[in-house]
Each structure stands twice: as C-alpha cells, then as structure tokens.
Design a protein around this motif. Structure first.
Motif, PDB file in Angstrom:
ATOM      1  N   SER A 141       0.922  -1.139  -0.084  1.00 50.91           N
ATOM      2  CA  SER A 141      -0.153  -0.061  -0.121  1.00 50.91           C
ATOM      3  C   SER A 141       0.873   1.235  -0.055  1.00 50.91           C
ATOM      4  N   TRP A 142       0.463   1.988  -1.132  1.00 56.18           N
ATOM      5  CA  TRP A 142       1.340   3.573  -1.056  1.00 56.18           C
ATOM      6  C   TRP A 142       0.698   4.190  -0.078  1.00 56.18           C
ATOM      7  N   LEU A 143       1.409   4.960   0.967  1.00 52.04           N
ATOM      8  CA  LEU A 143       0.778   5.797   2.009  1.00 52.04           C
ATOM      9  C   LEU A 143       0.916   7.234   1.223  1.00 52.04           C
ATOM     10  N   LYS A 144       0.099   7.211   0.276  1.00 50.83           N
ATOM     11  CA  LYS A 144      -0.330   8.668  -0.559  1.00 50.83           C
ATOM     12  C   LYS A 144      -0.710   9.705   0.336  1.00 50.83           C
ATOM     13  N   HIS A 145      -1.457   9.523   1.323  1.00 47.79           N
ATOM     14  CA  HIS A 145      -2.004  10.616   2.372  1.00 47.79           C
ATOM     15  C   HIS A 145      -1.198  10.658   3.546  1.00 47.79           C
ATOM     16  N   ALA A 146      -0.748   9.561   4.018  1.00 49.23           N
ATOM     17  CA  ALA A 146      -0.316   9.501   5.361  1.00 49.23           C
ATOM     18  C   ALA A 146       0.911  10.121   5.308  1.00 49.23           C
ATOM     19  N   GLN A 147       1.828   9.872   4.088  1.00 45.89           N
ATOM     20  CA  GLN A 147       3.219  10.235   3.963  1.00 45.89           C
ATOM     21  C   GLN A 147       3.484  11.785   4.475  1.00 45.89           C
ATOM     22  N   ILE A 148       4.151  12.139   5.325  1.00 45.06           N
ATOM     23  CA  ILE A 148       4.124  13.699   5.632  1.00 45.06           C
ATOM     24  C   ILE A 148       5.217  14.290   4.619  1.00 45.06           C
ATOM     25  N   SER A 149       6.457  13.790   4.678  1.00 43.90           N
ATOM     26  CA  SER A 149       7.404  14.383   3.754  1.00 43.90           C
ATOM     27  C   SER A 149       7.738  13.770   2.433  1.00 43.90           C
ATOM     28  N   PRO A 150       7.083  14.132   1.355  1.00 45.61           N
ATOM     29  CA  PRO A 150       7.298  13.401  -0.017  1.00 45.61           C
ATOM     30  C   PRO A 150       8.482  13.587  -0.910  1.00 45.61           C
ATOM     31  N   LEU A 151       9.119  15.084  -0.551  1.00 45.43           N
ATOM     32  CA  LEU A 151      10.148  15.492  -1.313  1.00 45.43           C
ATOM     33  C   LEU A 151      11.583  15.250  -0.618  1.00 45.43           C
ATOM     34  N   TYR A 152      12.610  14.814  -1.144  1.00 46.42           N
ATOM     35  CA  TYR A 152      13.991  14.636  -0.573  1.00 46.42           C
ATOM     36  C   TYR A 152      14.996  15.100  -1.427  1.00 46.42           C
TER      37      TYR A 152
END
Length: 305
Positions: free
Chosen positions: A118-129
């Motif tokens: 499952s991709w944590l599309k909404h739960a992930q807080i920091s998507p950019l690195y």
C-alpha cells in the motif's frame, strides 16, 4: 554520469533489491557500518565498491561518505538499502544532470513510502527529498533525522523513487524508532540548551524545503500533546484514512514514536546525574514540565468527555 551511495548496517534483506534497481549505474558505493550479517558478501558479489566506517551518528556517517569516497562522476545519488529506483525515473535522472546549469547543485525527488503493497499517499508527511547532489556541494546536519544542505540551487525532478520502511517487519521498525527516539530526545535537550532559535516565518514560508522542515520540526517539538496532534493531523489533516488500514496504522505508529520522544526527554531531565543537569538550564526543566502538565490535562478532559 551518476555515482550512487548506499549506507548499510545489516541490510541483507533489502540490499539485493536496491542493487537490482541500480542496474544502469556503473559506479555504486556501499558505505557500511560493520554489518554482522550477509551484507558484505552481497556487496562484494555484486561487484560494488565497499567501504566500512564505525557508525557515530547519521549526519557524520553520510558526510564521511560524501567527502571521503572516490566517486567517478560529478553527481551522486544517495539511497538507503530499503529504497528502489523504478525504471521510469532513470531517464529523468540522466537527462537532468546532463542539462543542469553550473548554478544547480542538487535535485529534489518525490519519494513514495509503502506499508506492504500500500502506497501511503496521504499519510506520508514528507514526500520530497534531496537525493541527487553535485559532488562537494552538499553536507548533512543534525545527528538524527538529518538535513541535507546544498550550496547552490536545488531543482525538482519529475518522477519518484520507492521506499519500503516496513520491509523487515513491524518489530524492526519499532526497534529502529525506539533508538531514534532516544537520539531525538537527546537532540531536543541539546538544542534547547544551545538556545537554538526556530522561526515561525521560516517554518511557513522558507523557499528552501530543508530549512522549512527544520524549523517546522523545531517548533512542533515545543507543542504540548504533540503525539495526539500528530495523529489527528495525519489521519484527518492529511486524510490518512483514505489510505485505509495502512494509513491508520502508519499514523498510529508515528504518534507512538512521538510519545516515546516525550517520555525519554522527561526521563533524561529527571534522572540525569547532577553534573550533567548543571548544563541544562533550570528553565528548560520547568518549561517541559509545564508542557507535560498541559498534555495530561488535555488527556483527562478527553477521557471525561
């Protein structure tokens, strides 16, 4: 054209998949913290360059790798063993470094975190690195949850790479974040003792993503009841419930992690020997206890309701 750096410590489960996704890279460096499992054998059999260094903290380890390794190319892709480069991202990486202007020394890439499939599309807080940097133009700061600072412009690459933080199971994640929480508690005390100034303006409006996150995290740590705040923010603010069971599970685990930091910070302030307490201002202990009191009052009100 691009060298790759992978930091490892007992990564026999994840390293093979990471290396497999780097089939296109001709200069791969594994920077190992003296693994005791099959990590070394896997790296050597894959024909990558292996270097070992005793681990002290995350920023120092990553900086040592960036500064000491003999990379063949000017651009370095930085990965963890539980991360993968999907085929669609490869041409984006290569084309962006080819076209990069001299003033551009880093690239930010979207990361997709997964719990199982499952991709944590909404739960992930920091998507950019920031994960692709020009050699000699970037350095890490903060011993835990380190921040990468780039000397020059940072641009965004259109694409994503994948991250599997639960590939070794929930027990491994919990043990890892138990250690993280200890380091975070120590860092919190050190930053407060050092009178680190966190800016609300920078937290909300800084154009530099790493700087913005640094100030956001610093201010967040000053909030009472932050484990509950984080859970409600992730579940309802970021709509983690749309990710189903995986999103709710991840939000709960993150709240537990924050609570461990709160408990350990309190413990360190209360039971640290006198000679160490002398360097911690009395105002810090009082401030923390006020925050703690507010937190438990809020919990009591919720229970009564």
């Amino acid at each position: 054209m691009i060298s790759t750096l992978i930091l490892t410590k007992n990564e026999e489960i994840d390293l093979p998949g990471c290396l497999e996704s780097l089939f296109w890279c001709t200069d791969i460096h594994v920077f190992d913290s003296y693994s005791s499992d099959a990590t070394i054998d896997i790296a050597l059999k894959a024909g990558v360059t292996l270097t070992q260094r005793k681990f002290d903290d995350y920023a120092s380890q990553r900086n040592a790798a960036l500064n000491q390794l003999d990379f063949k190319f000017d651009w370095v892709l930085i990965l963890d063993a539980d991360e993968r480069i999907p085929p669609a991202l490869i041409p984006q990486l290569l084309s962006n470094v080819q076209q990069a202007k001299p003033s551009v020394n880093g690239f930010r890439i979207q990361r997709r975190d997964y719990l199982g499939k499952s991709w944590l599309k909404h739960a992930q807080i920091s998507p950019l690195y920031i994960r692709l940097v020009r050699r000699g133009k970037a350095s890490y700061h903060r011993a835990i949850n380190e921040v990468l600072q780039v000397d020059g412009l940072v641009q965004l690459i259109d694409g994503h790479f994948d991250h599997y933080p639960f590939s070794k199971g929930f027990s491994h994640w919990l043990n890892k974040h138990n250690n993280y929480s200890t380091m975070e508690a120590r860092r919190w005390i050190e930053e407060q003792n050092g009178a680190e100034q966190f800016s609300l303006v920078k937290a909300l409006s800084s154009k530099d993503f790493s700087e913005r996150r640094f100030h956001q995290k610093g201010l967040f740590y000053k909030l009472p009841a932050r484990p509950l705040i984080k859970w409600f923010y992730m579940v309802f603010g970021r709509r983690a419930f749309l990710d189903g069971w995986a999103g709710l599970t991840y939000a709960t685990l993150q709240a537990i992690y924050e609570y461990l930091i709160v408990l350990k910070t309190n413990e360190m302030i209360d039971v640290t020997p006198v000679e160490v307490l002398e360097v911690v201002p009395a105002t810090l202990a009082k401030k923390f206890r006020r925050l703690q009191t507010s937190y438990f009052r809020m919990q009591s009100k919720q229970i009564e309701a």
